[in-house]
Design an enzyme around this catalytic site. Structure first.
Site, PDB file in Angstrom:
ATOM      1  N   CYS A  35     -61.112 -68.218  -9.372  1.00 58.13           N
ATOM      2  CA  CYS A  35     -61.609 -68.961  -8.204  1.00 58.13           C
ATOM      3  C   CYS A  35     -61.771 -68.121  -6.943  1.00 58.13           C
ATOM      4  O   CYS A  35     -62.352 -68.591  -5.967  1.00 58.13           O
ATOM      5  CB  CYS A  35     -60.651 -70.101  -7.887  1.00 58.13           C
ATOM      6  SG  CYS A  35     -58.999 -69.456  -7.544  1.00 58.13           S
ATOM      7  N   ASP A  37     -59.349 -67.185  -4.934  1.00 56.78           N
ATOM      8  CA  ASP A  37     -58.246 -67.351  -3.986  1.00 56.78           C
ATOM      9  C   ASP A  37     -57.419 -66.072  -3.952  1.00 56.78           C
ATOM     10  O   ASP A  37     -57.376 -65.321  -4.930  1.00 56.78           O
ATOM     11  CB  ASP A  37     -57.375 -68.542  -4.386  1.00 56.78           C
ATOM     12  CG  ASP A  37     -58.074 -69.871  -4.132  1.00 56.78           C
ATOM     13  OD1 ASP A  37     -59.110 -69.868  -3.443  1.00 56.78           O
ATOM     14  OD2 ASP A  37     -57.587 -70.897  -4.616  1.00 56.78           O
ATOM     15  N   CYS A  60     -55.269 -72.851  -3.085  1.00 55.47           N
ATOM     16  CA  CYS A  60     -55.059 -74.277  -3.326  1.00 55.47           C
ATOM     17  C   CYS A  60     -53.558 -74.620  -3.273  1.00 55.47           C
ATOM     18  O   CYS A  60     -52.721 -73.715  -3.244  1.00 55.47           O
ATOM     19  CB  CYS A  60     -55.611 -74.610  -4.703  1.00 55.47           C
ATOM     20  SG  CYS A  60     -54.680 -73.765  -5.991  1.00 55.47           S
ATOM     21  N   CYS A 104     -53.895 -71.075 -11.575  1.00 55.49           N
ATOM     22  CA  CYS A 104     -53.435 -70.815 -10.208  1.00 55.49           C
ATOM     23  C   CYS A 104     -52.127 -70.033 -10.183  1.00 55.49           C
ATOM     24  O   CYS A 104     -51.821 -69.346  -9.210  1.00 55.49           O
ATOM     25  CB  CYS A 104     -53.248 -72.126  -9.450  1.00 55.49           C
ATOM     26  SG  CYS A 104     -54.712 -73.173  -9.476  1.00 55.49           S
TER      27      CYS A 104
HETATM   28 FE1  FES Z   1     -57.676 -70.928  -6.862  1.00 53.76          FE
HETATM   29 FE2  FES Z   1     -55.788 -72.569  -7.482  1.00 53.76          FE
HETATM   30  S1  FES Z   1     -57.912 -73.029  -7.386  1.00 53.76           S
HETATM   31  S2  FES Z   1     -55.590 -70.448  -7.122  1.00 53.76           S
END
Ligand code: FES
Length: 125
Positions: A35, A37, A60, A104
């Site tokens: 994602c 992140d 998230c 995640c």
């Molecule tokens: Fe990216 Fe959870 S959606 S770490």
């Protein structure tokens, strides 16, 4: 956040060890390949074990919660044990994650491993 365990919600709302560290012994930033992140982690090492962890995560709720839990659970662990930490262990430590959020938990394990790698390369310099 009904799909999340109480522990995820609690750590997301009250993250432990979030923030900066002066002169860390090792640090790293990792992105989640799924994602994008990001987590930055800083470690202090004493006698071959983790003494302190600080982190900053842009992600998230499970990413924040697993960063928080991991920053507590690895304190006192020998570096080799932290390097062997799996995303499943991190997910278990927050009481499990919904199936579509299991990815995640990879951030905390990856970032800690990378920070130890940074620490090891500094120690050899
Ligand atoms: Fe990216 Fe959870 S959606 S770490």
């Amino acid at each position: 956040m009904a799909a999340y365990s109480d522990l995820v919600v609690e750590h997301f709302q009250n993250p432990r060890n979030a923030g900066e560290m002066d002169s860390p012994d090792g640090e790293a930033t990792k992105s989640n390949p799924v994602c994008g992140d990001r987590m930055r982690v800083m470690i202090r090492v004493k006698d071959g074990a983790i003494e302190e962890v600080r982190w900053q995560t842009r992600g998230c709720p499970p990413a924040i919660a697993t960063s928080s839990v991991a920053s507590e659970m690895v304190v006192g662990w020998p570096l080799a044990k932290v390097e062997a930490l799996t995303r499943e262990e991190v997910a278990d430590a927050v009481g499990g994650l919904p199936k579509d959020k299991v990815h995640c938990s990879v951030l905390a394990a990856d970032a800690l491993r990378a920070a130890i790698e940074d620490y090891r390369s500094r120690s050899q310099a």
